[in-house]
Design a protein around this motif. Structure first.
Motif: not given
Length: 95
Positions: A4-27
């Motif tokens: 299966c592809d990545v999206s199907e594997k991601l279905f096996t986890i639960r993610y409580k999404c914040d409204d702000k990213s915890h990942l930021v591209i610095k520059e």
């Protein structure tokens, strides 16, 4: 589940999404100068994608599995990575 592809594997986890990213591209210019766009390949959950038209790396933080790979694999140390705050983030269904 081996083919299966990545999206199907991601279905096996639960993610409580914040409204702000915890990942930021610095520059953003650093990504523009990087010919290989490494983060598009090392992230196991396809969080990073180079947008040719916009000439930026997009961040789909809601797919992040909090493995920390981007924190150490970016050759330019251009990704600011922190754990999601306030109970947000990943919960694994199978341990």
């Amino acid at each position: 589940m081996s083919n299966c592809d990545v999206s199907e594997k991601l279905f096996t986890i639960r993610y409580k999404c914040d409204d702000k990213s915890h990942l930021v591209i610095k520059e953003t210019d650093t990504c523009l100068k990087c010919a290989t766009k490494d983060c598009n390949f090392f992230c196991p959950s396809d969080v990073y994608e180079w947008e040719k038209k916009l000439k930026i790396t997009t961040v789909a933080y809601e797919n992040c599995i909090e493995c920390g790979t981007c924190r150490i694999a970016c050759p330019s140390d251009n990704i600011d990575w922190v754990y999601p705050k306030g109970g947000h983030g990943i919960t694994y269904k199978f341990g």
